[in-house]
Design an enzyme around this catalytic site. Structure first.
Site, PDB file in Angstrom:
ATOM      1  N   ARG A   1       0.831  -1.205   0.000  1.00  0.00           N
ATOM      2  CA  ARG A   1       0.000   0.000   0.000  1.00  0.00           C
ATOM      3  C   ARG A   1       0.865   1.253   0.000  1.00  0.00           C
ATOM      4  NH1 ARG A   1      -4.974   0.866  -0.657  1.00  0.00           N
ATOM      5  NH2 ARG A   1      -5.374  -1.376  -0.604  1.00  0.00           N
TER       6      ARG A   1
ATOM      7  N   HIS B   1       2.051   1.576  -3.538  1.00  0.00           N
ATOM      8  CA  HIS B   1       0.910   2.012  -4.358  1.00  0.00           C
ATOM      9  C   HIS B   1       0.657   3.509  -4.199  1.00  0.00           C
ATOM     10  CE1 HIS B   1      -3.535   2.720  -4.682  1.00  0.00           C
ATOM     11  NE2 HIS B   1      -3.326   2.134  -5.831  1.00  0.00           N
TER      12      HIS B   1
END
Length: 200
Positions: A35, A38
């Site tokens: 994450r 990302h």
């Protein structure tokens, strides 16, 4: 309630995994690493982040049990959409040897006490102040960004022995700090399977 994942996000994670093998990471570590990458489109975080699976497991349990979440700036709070956060920067004032960010940490600690999750993505001085407070946190996500004090404050966090997520370089910022917390929020709590004659 299960989180609905937008098709663009699904495709983004598919492309991330096609370019970087994250399968060797333990589950929560993998969630945080992916994450954060990302959020920044920066694959280098795979080797730059420093976190420990057992620490994340304990923090994950505390978070889902309702532990307070404290952020250093509103930009971090804006990135955490599934949980109320505490940010005292608006009331904080700078003083001799004390930045607004450091004062905000003091005010927040007076409000929440020990056991909170702290998410610091902007100000190294906020992280430095937290280390002085003996705050007994459930977790410190220490990812401040900058050329002055950021890497040093994160090294001090690691040296402190507090439960933490940090990174080695000067990189960081509000988006990646919020992403690390969101990784724990978005990972559901699993219920242990009761023992039966079949699986004993």
């Amino acid at each position: 309630m299960q989180r609905l994942v937008h098709p663009i996000e699904q495709e983004s994670f598919r492309r991330l995994r096609s370019r970087l093998d994250t399968s060797h990471f333990a589950p929560l570590t993998r969630a945080v690493v992916e994450r954060v990458i990302h959020s920044a489109a920066d694959l280098e975080y795979a080797t730059d982040l420093v976190c420990d699976e057992r620490t994340l497991e304990t923090a994950h349990a505390a978070l889902h049990a309702g532990a307070p979440v404290v952020v250093d700036v509103e930009m971090v709070a804006a990135g955490i959409t599934r949980r109320e956060t505490v940010c005292r920067l608006k009331e904080a004032v700078a003083g001799p040897g004390l930045t607004r960010s450091a004062h905000a940490v003091r005010l927040a600690y007076e409000q929440v006490g020990p056991g909170a999750l702290w998410v610091i993505g902007c100000a190294p001085t906020a992280l430095e102040e937290l280390l002085l407070l003996n705050a007994e946190p459930a977790l410190v996500i220490g990812l401040p960004v900058g050329f002055v004090g950021a890497a040093e404050s994160k090294a001090a966090l690691r040296d402190s022995g507090l439960p933490a997520v940090s990174n080695v370089s000067e990189k960081g910022g509000s988006a990646v700090a919020a992403a690390a917390l969101n990784a724990l929020l978005y990972t559901p709590v699993t219920t242990p399977t009761p023992l039966t004659k079949e699986n004993a």
